[in-house]
Design a protein around this motif. Structure first.
Motif, PDB file in Angstrom:
ATOM      1  N   ASP A   1      10.697  -8.307   1.259  1.00 13.99           N
ATOM      2  CA  ASP A   1      10.621  -7.064   2.030  1.00 13.99           C
ATOM      3  C   ASP A   1       9.730  -6.042   1.331  1.00 13.99           C
ATOM      4  OD1 ASP A   1      12.243  -8.085   3.992  1.00 13.99           O
ATOM      5  OD2 ASP A   1      14.083  -7.157   3.227  1.00 13.99           O
ATOM      6  N   GLU A   2       9.848  -5.952   0.005  1.00  7.31           N
ATOM      7  CA  GLU A   2       9.009  -5.018  -0.757  1.00  7.31           C
ATOM      8  C   GLU A   2       7.545  -5.443  -0.693  1.00  7.31           C
ATOM      9  OE1 GLU A   2      11.742  -3.398  -4.408  1.00  7.31           O
ATOM     10  OE2 GLU A   2      11.371  -5.561  -4.339  1.00  7.31           O
ATOM     11  N   GLU A   3       7.312  -6.740  -0.782  1.00  4.72           N
ATOM     12  CA  GLU A   3       5.946  -7.259  -0.687  1.00  4.72           C
ATOM     13  C   GLU A   3       5.342  -6.936   0.679  1.00  4.72           C
ATOM     14  OE1 GLU A   3       3.654 -11.587  -0.623  1.00  4.72           O
ATOM     15  OE2 GLU A   3       5.652 -11.436  -1.526  1.00  4.72           O
ATOM     16  N   ALA A   4       6.133  -7.146   1.746  1.00  3.45           N
ATOM     17  CA  ALA A   4       5.651  -6.853   3.097  1.00  3.45           C
ATOM     18  C   ALA A   4       5.368  -5.356   3.260  1.00  3.45           C
ATOM     19  CB  ALA A   4       6.673  -7.317   4.130  1.00  3.45           C
ATOM     20  N   ALA A   5       6.207  -4.514   2.656  1.00  2.00           N
ATOM     21  CA  ALA A   5       6.005  -3.065   2.737  1.00  2.00           C
ATOM     22  C   ALA A   5       4.714  -2.658   2.030  1.00  2.00           C
ATOM     23  CB  ALA A   5       7.198  -2.337   2.123  1.00  2.00           C
ATOM     24  N   MET A   6       4.414  -3.320   0.909  1.00  2.00           N
ATOM     25  CA  MET A   6       3.170  -3.029   0.189  1.00  2.00           C
ATOM     26  C   MET A   6       1.953  -3.435   1.020  1.00  2.00           C
ATOM     27  SD  MET A   6       4.044  -4.032  -3.775  1.00  2.00           S
ATOM     28  CE  MET A   6       5.520  -3.393  -4.578  1.00  2.00           C
ATOM     29  N   TYR A   7       2.051  -4.582   1.688  1.00  2.00           N
ATOM     30  CA  TYR A   7       0.938  -5.041   2.520  1.00  2.00           C
ATOM     31  C   TYR A   7       0.714  -4.095   3.694  1.00  2.00           C
ATOM     32  CZ  TYR A   7      -1.986  -8.111   5.398  1.00  2.00           C
ATOM     33  OH  TYR A   7      -3.010  -8.637   6.166  1.00  2.00           O
ATOM     34  N   GLU A   8       1.805  -3.664   4.318  1.00  2.00           N
ATOM     35  CA  GLU A   8       1.677  -2.733   5.442  1.00  2.00           C
ATOM     36  C   GLU A   8       1.080  -1.401   4.963  1.00  2.00           C
ATOM     37  OE1 GLU A   8       3.971  -1.569   9.497  1.00  2.00           O
ATOM     38  OE2 GLU A   8       5.218  -2.196   7.788  1.00  2.00           O
ATOM     39  N   THR A   9       1.512  -0.949   3.802  1.00  2.00           N
ATOM     40  CA  THR A   9       0.958   0.278   3.218  1.00  2.00           C
ATOM     41  C   THR A   9      -0.538   0.109   2.955  1.00  2.00           C
ATOM     42  OG1 THR A   9       3.046   0.925   2.186  1.00  2.00           O
ATOM     43  CG2 THR A   9       1.034   1.798   1.206  1.00  2.00           C
ATOM     44  N   LEU A  10      -0.912  -1.048   2.421  1.00  2.00           N
ATOM     45  CA  LEU A  10      -2.321  -1.337   2.152  1.00  2.00           C
ATOM     46  C   LEU A  10      -3.139  -1.204   3.436  1.00  2.00           C
ATOM     47  CD1 LEU A  10      -4.558  -2.564   0.220  1.00  2.00           C
ATOM     48  CD2 LEU A  10      -3.834  -4.806   1.085  1.00  2.00           C
ATOM     49  N   MET A  11      -2.686  -1.835   4.515  1.00  2.00           N
ATOM     50  CA  MET A  11      -3.424  -1.788   5.778  1.00  2.00           C
ATOM     51  C   MET A  11      -3.508  -0.367   6.331  1.00  2.00           C
ATOM     52  SD  MET A  11      -2.422  -5.311   7.808  1.00  2.00           S
ATOM     53  CE  MET A  11      -0.641  -5.097   7.755  1.00  2.00           C
ATOM     54  N   ASN A  12      -2.377   0.342   6.294  1.00  2.00           N
ATOM     55  CA  ASN A  12      -2.354   1.697   6.854  1.00  2.00           C
ATOM     56  C   ASN A  12      -3.233   2.656   6.065  1.00  2.00           C
ATOM     57  OD1 ASN A  12      -0.562   0.863   8.823  1.00  2.00           O
ATOM     58  ND2 ASN A  12       1.263   1.549   7.724  1.00  2.00           N
ATOM     59  N   GLN A  13      -3.160   2.576   4.749  1.00  2.00           N
ATOM     60  CA  GLN A  13      -3.944   3.483   3.907  1.00  2.00           C
ATOM     61  C   GLN A  13      -5.447   3.186   4.002  1.00  2.00           C
ATOM     62  OE1 GLN A  13      -2.982   6.263   2.137  1.00  2.00           O
ATOM     63  NE2 GLN A  13      -1.097   5.941   3.291  1.00  2.00           N
ATOM     64  N   MET A  14      -5.790   1.917   4.100  1.00  2.00           N
ATOM     65  CA  MET A  14      -7.209   1.566   4.246  1.00  2.00           C
ATOM     66  C   MET A  14      -7.772   2.144   5.544  1.00  2.00           C
ATOM     67  SD  MET A  14      -8.522  -0.130   1.704  1.00  2.00           S
ATOM     68  CE  MET A  14      -7.799  -0.660   0.142  1.00  2.00           C
ATOM     69  N   GLU A  15      -7.019   1.984   6.629  1.00  2.00           N
ATOM     70  CA  GLU A  15      -7.468   2.521   7.917  1.00  2.00           C
ATOM     71  C   GLU A  15      -7.587   4.043   7.860  1.00  2.00           C
ATOM     72  OE1 GLU A  15      -6.263   2.304  12.676  1.00  2.00           O
ATOM     73  OE2 GLU A  15      -4.868   1.565  11.143  1.00  2.00           O
ATOM     74  N   LYS A  16      -6.608   4.676   7.235  1.00  2.00           N
ATOM     75  CA  LYS A  16      -6.595   6.137   7.117  1.00  2.00           C
ATOM     76  C   LYS A  16      -7.813   6.654   6.366  1.00  2.00           C
ATOM     77  CE  LYS A  16      -3.803   9.843   5.055  1.00  2.00           C
ATOM     78  NZ  LYS A  16      -2.552  10.133   4.297  1.00  2.00           N
ATOM     79  N   HIS A  17      -8.297   5.880   5.393  1.00  2.00           N
ATOM     80  CA  HIS A  17      -9.417   6.318   4.549  1.00  2.00           C
ATOM     81  C   HIS A  17     -10.762   5.744   4.998  1.00  2.00           C
ATOM     82  CE1 HIS A  17      -6.080   7.503   1.913  1.00  2.00           C
ATOM     83  NE2 HIS A  17      -6.939   8.337   1.368  1.00  2.00           N
ATOM     84  N   GLY A  18     -10.798   5.163   6.193  1.00  2.00           N
ATOM     85  CA  GLY A  18     -12.073   4.749   6.774  1.00  2.00           C
ATOM     86  C   GLY A  18     -12.573   3.380   6.382  1.00  2.00           C
TER      87      GLY A  18
END
Length: 378
Positions: free
Chosen positions: A214-231
């Motif tokens: 679950d923690e690993e999946a949360a990190m991956y989702e954070t990675l995707m969201n933050q990348m999109e947010k920063h262009g």
């Protein structure tokens, strides 16, 4: 026509705890003899399977930038002398933060290298030490700044998440720091415990504390969201870039196109044949001394295997597999060949078929291995 080349430099000044790539400690190794063998392998290969020009060259390892300035100059000259460059070539060197001196950067830039890929992994100094890295966060800033000063504008950073003892908060801090560097490309990988690594031994003993699924999946989702947010747009499961800065070399693999592989342990795919070179230095160099290629394994793919690879490699891309491209390549539609598999995966909401492509859903991004496994026909 083969349009990409990978060149393996297996020397490292230290061995990371998670790394299972073909590598040896640099000290006392026959580096110059290895470069001689590498040049000979290129000559033999290009005589047997020539190409008009390459669109990408990737020099990886090991640590290519662990070579001395003189050895780097020689390596770059060997590449220039024996591999044909197309206009607009993407020419990448992997590098460790902290070991790229101004002299080495100048050698690379003057030799036509136009992309650097830094193995950063984390900006937490304590975590870096725990995973066997010798650089510190401050070394990354110095290296990226020095590279930009020399003239490099296309810079990629590798990050690893789900590290021992890593928290979601820590990973968020690493991402925030990463974005401040203003690089053009990111690769973000979940830690995989590979056999024959220090981490594998520790994990086997039960003393390696890793984040749960679950923690690993949360990190991956954070990675995707933050990348999109920063262009940074996601163009592959683990890769993100500014528009126009996608890794052309990695897309060669995911598009299932042909590529040369030079060096100890390197893999190639040419004219439907997958080959892997011997990994140990002596086993790699000995056949070359007799004017023979250092091939350890050779697999001629069947049509069925080509279909499978086209699917599970292509599905790593966010845009997925083009149905028309597949038909043009193989004369048959993936919707026919893999009808049952595709229907099952669509029903599970792991893939969708739209806009002429078969691609992963948001759910499928988290369960990619399950999807890829499904396309291996019995």
């Amino acid at each position: 026509m083969t349009q990409a080349a990978y060149i393996h430099i297996p020397f490292c000044e230290h061995i990371c705890h998670y790394c299972d790539f073909n590598k040896v400690f640099l000290k006392g190794q026959p580096v110059d003899e290895y470069l001689t063998a590498l040049e000979a392998e290129m000559k033999i290969t290009m005589a047997k399977t020539p190409t008009k020009g390459l669109n990408s060259i990737f020099v990886g390892g090991g640590t290519p930038t662990a070579l001395s300035v003189k050895q780097l100059e020689r390596l770059c000259k060997i590449i220039q002398d024996h591999l044909p460059f197309n206009n607009g070539l993407e020419y990448t060197f992997e590098a460790n933060p902290g070991d790229l001196t101004a002299d080495k950067l100048k050698v690379l830039f003057d030799s036509g290298v136009n992309r650097l890929s830094f193995g950063v992994q984390s900006f937490n100094d304590e975590l870096l030490k725990k995973i066997g890295r010798t650089h510190k966060a401050e070394d990354v800033f110095r290296s990226v700044e020095a590279a930009k000063k020399v003239g490099f504008h296309n810079i990629s950073i590798d990050l690893i998440y789900s590290l021992p003892g890593q928290t979601l908060e820590d990973f968020n801090q690493t991402l925030d720091t990463s974005f401040s560097l203003g690089t053009t490309h990111f690769s973000g990988y979940s830690l995989i415990i590979e056999p024959k690594t220090i981490f594998y031994q520790l994990h086997h003993k039960g003393v390696l504390q890793l984040p749960d699924e679950d923690e690993e999946a949360a990190m991956y989702e954070t990675l995707m969201n933050q990348m999109e947010k920063h262009g940074y747009h996601q163009y592959e499961i683990s890769n993100f870039s500014k528009k126009g800065f996608e890794s052309r070399h990695n897309l060669t693999y995911w598009d299932n196109d042909y590529y040369y592989g030079f060096g100890a342990g390197a893999h190639s795919y040419i004219n439907g044949v997958r080959r892997s070179n011997y990994g140990p230095l002596k086993k790699y160099m000995t056949p070359i001394e007799n004017n023979q290629l250092p091939i350890m394994d050779e697999i001629i793919l069947s049509e069925k295997e080509m279909w499978e690879e086209e699917m599970f490699l292509g599905l790593r891309k966010i845009k997925g597999v083009s149905i028309n491209h597949f038909i043009g390549k193989f004369g048959n539609s993936p919707l026919v060949i893999f009808e049952d598999v595709i229907n099952q995966l669509v029903n599970k909401d792991l893939i969708h078929v739209r806009d002429g492509c078969i691609s992963l859903t948001k759910k499928g991004l988290f369960l990619g291995n399950e999807v890829f496994q499904a396309f291996l026909l019995n």
